[in-house]
Write a protein that holds these residues in place. Structure first.
Motif, short mmCIF file in Angstrom:
data_model
loop_
_atom_site.label_atom_id
_atom_site.label_comp_id
_atom_site.label_asym_id
_atom_site.label_seq_id
_atom_site.Cartn_x
_atom_site.Cartn_y
_atom_site.Cartn_z
N SER A 300 0.82 -1.21 0.00
CA SER A 300 0.00 0.00 0.00
C SER A 300 0.85 1.25 0.00
CB SER A 300 -0.92 0.01 1.23
OG SER A 300 -1.51 1.28 1.42
N THR A 301 0.37 2.28 -0.67
CA THR A 301 0.99 3.60 -0.63
C THR A 301 0.65 4.30 0.69
OG1 THR A 301 0.96 5.83 -1.61
CG2 THR A 301 -1.03 4.52 -1.85
N PRO A 302 1.57 5.08 1.25
CA PRO A 302 1.24 5.86 2.45
C PRO A 302 0.31 7.03 2.15
CG PRO A 302 3.46 6.40 1.72
CD PRO A 302 2.99 5.25 0.86
N THR A 303 0.06 7.30 0.86
CA THR A 303 -0.80 8.44 0.51
C THR A 303 -2.26 8.20 0.88
OG1 THR A 303 -1.18 7.67 -1.76
CG2 THR A 303 0.70 9.12 -1.39
N ILE A 304 -2.61 6.98 1.29
CA ILE A 304 -3.99 6.76 1.73
C ILE A 304 -4.14 6.93 3.25
CG2 ILE A 304 -4.49 5.24 -0.21
CD1 ILE A 304 -4.48 2.90 1.81
N ILE A 305 -3.04 7.23 3.93
CA ILE A 305 -3.12 7.50 5.37
C ILE A 305 -3.54 8.95 5.53
CG2 ILE A 305 -1.93 7.40 7.58
CD1 ILE A 305 -2.13 4.71 6.15
N ALA A 306 -4.85 9.18 5.62
CA ALA A 306 -5.39 10.53 5.68
C ALA A 306 -5.80 10.94 7.10
CB ALA A 306 -6.61 10.65 4.76
N GLY A 307 -5.82 9.98 8.02
CA GLY A 307 -6.19 10.28 9.39
C GLY A 307 -7.66 10.12 9.70
N ASP A 308 -8.47 9.93 8.66
CA ASP A 308 -9.93 9.82 8.89
C ASP A 308 -10.54 8.60 8.20
OD1 ASP A 308 -9.73 10.55 6.25
OD2 ASP A 308 -10.95 12.38 6.42
N ARG A 309 -9.68 7.68 7.70
CA ARG A 309 -10.12 6.45 7.02
C ARG A 309 -10.94 6.73 5.77
NH1 ARG A 309 -12.08 3.53 12.68
NH2 ARG A 309 -10.08 3.78 13.72
#
Length: 628
Positions: A300-309
């Motif tokens: 997985s890319t870390p760009t999907i870690i947005a903090g709000d799922r």
């Protein structure tokens, strides 16, 4: 007894472990390969001699940035006098067959896309071949990162990306999605790092840096994967967990807290998950895709870690691949939609189960927007579901056509025949063809006999040929509307008309999808004052959400909004996801046809990108890398 001249101690240990195992392997047989098998992107001839099981022994050197390995293949030999492997930019040191001192082999002519065939002569009745080799600096599947290119900046990192035909750059293999094999591996690396593969994985580091792996379900070569770095594990559910660098592990585990619920929803829809565990590893930001569905270990890319799922539909997508793609696999890359169209459809069914129809309608509308845009830009032949990639890099087929047109085609079937009947069909489909390959023609035949022929009037309304063998988006496509997006459009129009200031917009509770729709629909002409107003009100330039940032940067480039210049460059230097890079570099070249600004940024950013991304951007910018 199998023998190679690499890491004898490791091999003996692996053989002992193998002999002690009572687990029965599920191996692909030549009978499983269609008699009309063909793959324009592989030199292999599996109807003559096919691989069944891989024993891979490897030493990984971060100092030399090379893997030295032995690939020992159990083969099924149909009285063939040779077996053919795919290779690209590998140094072949020695080949053994059935314990003979050294086998005859040769490398064929090099093709810039396909690489070279490795042809190994076989004595009568040969059962295995062992290939001793090393990777080279031109192994495009491998990305070697120094410590500064990782999140924590403490240790180096290595990850692979084998799809579509890059497995051959780090393992000599029959590199076609239509050929499956099981595997065992033993990998030695630096003891302070953890090694993971698309297999049964450890959760803690070993003091000696030696790790053993086993994959008992047969997989195609593009699902071979490995990651090595300063990685930790955190459990999420009984079957799920997440790996990440220490500085990312807590945020990643929080973001993916719903993975167990996704797995339950997926099994409820289309049957038992057949791969044991479902874990995710969050890679450094240079990873070129959103995710990669490597069995047992999604990359997985870390760009999907947005903090709000809000961006975790990507995890639902990769999980869905455990059925569509990993379980039933496209026979070759011309049939790519059979992997991705099914998976987008399945992903949205999972998300609907968890978050409701309103939520999924936003995903559908964004998908239709992407599809319409890409269809308008592609040659007509590339907008068929059944692709024609012969003589081309199969990455050319990785467009929203396979993903979105494929998904809307399946939606159309559901619309006409009813969800209950279509779900019944899909359950049977995944079960009947489990661990097998599928061509478009075979699918059409099965669909017709199992579902469509039950009502010829509905079959005529479907217009199957228009969808699969025709260009563009058929005019009978399912209707796509989102009430939540309609409210976004109303608010945006009121602001554009000057009814009130941006800060007065009622945006409380908006998801990433609503913000993305807002940004995609901003007026083409925006003044510097309006850009400033939007940025001051919503903090777009400082957003921690990569989807929002990328969409905003397209506007800042177009409207020459200087306050975002530093943030744009920082984003492009640090993020290697091709989905973001292509539109942003395209916008830069459109704003400045000289390409000076784009090239200046790219020169800084390029060392952080995987070859999947650099191949695309090099061509776009006519860039020649003078450092190689």
């Amino acid at each position: 007894m199998r023998y190679t001249n690499i890491a004898l101690l490791f091999i003996v240990g692996l053989l002992i472990a193998s002999c002690g195992s009572k687990e029965t392997k599920t191996e692909m047989k030549q009978a499983d390969i269609p008699k009309d098998w063909s793959d324009p992107h592989s030199y292999a001839k599996p109807l003559e001699a096919a691989v069944k099981h891989l024993n891979w022994i490897a030493q990984v050197s971060f100092k030399t940035k090379k893997i030295k390995a032995s690939a020992t293949w159990d083969i099924e030999n149909n009285n063939a006098d040779s077996i053919v492997f795919d290779t690209r930019n590998l140094d072949i040191h020695k080949v053994l067959v059935d314990g003979a001192e050294e086998a005859d082999y040769y490398l064929g002519e090099n093709n810039p896309v396909l690489g070279q065939p490795l042809v190994i002569k076989l004595p009568e009745g040969a059962e295995w071949v062992a290939i001793n080799y090393s990777t080279t600096k031109d192994a495009e599947a491998l990305q070697w990162l120094n410590a500064q290119q990782t999140h924590d900046k403490n240790n180096p990192f290595l990850f692979t990306q084998s799809q579509a035909i890059l497995a051959r750059t780090w393992i000599p293999c029959q590199d076609s999605p239509g050929i499956r094999f099981t595997y065992e591996a033993e990998v030695k690396s630096r003891p302070e790092l953890l090694t993971l593969m698309s297999a049964e994985n450890p959760v803690k580091k070993n003091a000696d840096g030696i790790y053993k792996f086993k994959m008992t379900e047969p997989i195609p070569s593009y699902l071979m994967a490995m990651a090595i770095g300063d990685i930790e594990f955190q459990k999420i559910g009984e079957q799920t967990g997440v790996y990440a660098e220490p500085g990312m592990i807590e945020a990643s585990a929080n973001e993916f807290a719903n993975m167990d619920s996704m797995l339950v929803a997926a099994e409820k829809l289309y049957g038992k998950y057949r791969w044991g565990r479902y874990d995710v590893i969050v890679l450094p930001p240079s990873f070129p895709f959103g995710g990669m569905e490597n069995p047992r270990l999604t990359f997985s890319t870390p760009t999907i870690i947005a903090g709000d799922r809000s961006l975790t539909s990507l995890i639902a997508h990769e999980l869905a691949h455990s059925w569509s793609g990993n379980l039933v696999t496209n026979a070759n890359w011309n049939d790519f939609w059979l992997n991705e169209g099914f998976t987008v459809y399945f992903e949205r069914r999972i998300m609907e189960e968890l978050y409701g129809k309103d939520y999924v309608n936003m995903l559908r509308e964004l998908g239709m927007q992407d599809l319409k845009k890409e269809v308008s830009e592609l040659p007509a032949r590339d907008t068929w579901l059944k692709l024609d990639l012969d003589g081309r890099n199969p990455d050319d087929g990785m467009t929203s056509v396979a993903y979105e047109k494929g998904a809307f085609f399946l939606e159309k079937i559901e619309e006409l025949y009813g969800r209950k009947e279509f779900d019944k069909f899909l359950n049977t489909y995944f079960d009947k063809f489990a661990f097998e390959t599928m061509t478009t023609e075979k699918f059409v035949s099965y669909l017709d006999s199992s579902l469509l022929s039950s009502d010829t009037a509905l079959k005529a309304k479907l217009r199957l040929n228009d969808w699969i063998y025709g260009p563009g988006i058929p005019d009978n496509a399912p209707e796509v509307t989102s009430e939540r997006f309609q409210r976004v459009e109303s608010a945006l129009k009121a602001w554009s008309d000057g009814a009130f200031e941006a800060k007065e917009l009622k945006t409380a509770g908006w998801t990433s999808h609503e913000w993305l729709h807002f940004l995609r629909n901003l007026p083409d002409t925006l003044s510097n004052e309006q850009m400033t107003e939007l940025d001051k009100s919503f903090g777009f330039t400082k957003s921690g959400n990569s989807e929002i940032l990328a969409a905003w940067f397209e506007h800042t480039i177009k409207h020459n909004y200087k306050p975002a210049d530093d943030a744009l460059e920082s984003f492009l230097v640090s993020v290697g996801r091709r989905k973001f890079l292509v539109p942003l570099y395209s916008a830069l070249t459109e704003a400045d046809p000289s390409k000076n600004r784009a090239t200046a940024i790219y020169k800084k950013a390029r060392p952080n990108y995987h070859s999947v991304s650099t191949n695309t951007i090099d061509e776009m910018l006519n860039y020649e890398n003078d450092e190689e």
